[in-house]
Design a protein around this motif. Sequence first.
Motif, PDB file in Angstrom:
ATOM      1  N   ALA A 239     -51.557  48.782  12.015  1.00 17.52           N
ATOM      2  CA  ALA A 239     -52.613  49.522  11.332  1.00 17.52           C
ATOM      3  C   ALA A 239     -52.423  51.016  11.575  1.00 17.52           C
ATOM      4  O   ALA A 239     -51.603  51.437  12.396  1.00 17.52           O
ATOM      5  CB  ALA A 239     -53.980  49.058  11.840  1.00 17.52           C
ATOM      6  N   ALA A 240     -53.193  51.828  10.868  1.00 16.92           N
ATOM      7  CA  ALA A 240     -53.061  53.279  10.977  1.00 16.92           C
ATOM      8  C   ALA A 240     -53.299  53.758  12.407  1.00 16.92           C
ATOM      9  O   ALA A 240     -52.707  54.756  12.837  1.00 16.92           O
ATOM     10  CB  ALA A 240     -54.037  53.962  10.014  1.00 16.92           C
ATOM     11  N   ASP A 241     -54.152  53.053  13.152  1.00 12.03           N
ATOM     12  CA  ASP A 241     -54.442  53.460  14.531  1.00 12.03           C
ATOM     13  C   ASP A 241     -53.482  52.817  15.532  1.00 12.03           C
ATOM     14  O   ASP A 241     -53.669  52.942  16.743  1.00 12.03           O
ATOM     15  CB  ASP A 241     -55.884  53.107  14.894  1.00 12.03           C
TER      16      ASP A 241
END
Length: 343
Positions: A288-290
């Motif tokens: 994921a982006a994080d």
Amino acid sequence: MTDESTSSPPKRRRRVMPAGRALLVILVALLVWAVLYAPELKRSADAADVGTRRTVSLAILDPLVWVTDHTGLTAAANAAARAAGRDPNGEIGGDSGVDALPPAEPNQQQQHHHKVVKDTDIRGPTPDKQLRVAVVGDSLAQGVGFAADSVFKPFWAEVFKQGRISTGLARLDYFNWMAQMHTIVDRADPDLTLVMIGENDNQGMLYPDGTLEQDVGTFDWAAHYQGRVEQFAKIATSAGGHVVWIGLPNTADKGRWDFIQRQDTIFQAVADELPNVAYFDSWNTFAAADGGYSAFYRDGTKVREIRSPDGVHFNTDGYALLTEKAAQLATKDFNLDPKTYAP
């Protein structure tokens, strides 16, 4: 006065088995089951993590297997298992989805003494001499293998699916990937090998001399494991082939992240050191982006689900995407001809 002709017959009393006899029947049934299925139980114990439980299980099962082997019970139990659709003597990891390798040629010379000192290009395929692609590893590699059948074009490439579930590099006593990779190189002579392995290696390492490195994550464990990864990659490239080592992706279970990242660090370090070996970072590619786990992959404005509900494996679309990206890396690093896989 009661009419005997219409009266109900006396009820029979249910015979109750004494508790001691019932327990004896249960114990006998369990003993018969254990004897009949001892060979299969022993195979499962062989695959278990090294430790006290495995040692005790084998100590109990070894004499039972000896008895069944010498009384003909093993043959009877095996026949029953086959009738039920199981192969009790099947290959470790199963043979479902494992392609047969080309037969060994008479007087064939083993090819694993060739030394590569620098990166080379993958040869260009021709219609009469296809690119040979081997996919090796555990259950994750099995998914890559099935995807490779559709990602690589049959006209230009031949795929050899060699993934085997529940296998790894930590327990060569259970399945010897070093010997198997020698066999794959000698008989299939792959130009490109896609490797995805390590998900089952969060356990102690057993060495040929019986020495056990049980503490996973220690410096010694990591150093020895890296030695195995390096040996495996050298075998895979020993006849001039090329390797894309696909790192492990993150999982829904955060408790496994430290182990997986440690594995990926080892895989990348080996790929950085050896010629004709490239590392594909599946963790950061599909995170994921994080940086956390995500079952979805965003490509521009398009979002699609790529992970299996188990939080470990990929689904069909995910494996296809993963395999395409591994092939693209082979084009970037080894000049793999894109016509072998490009849509």
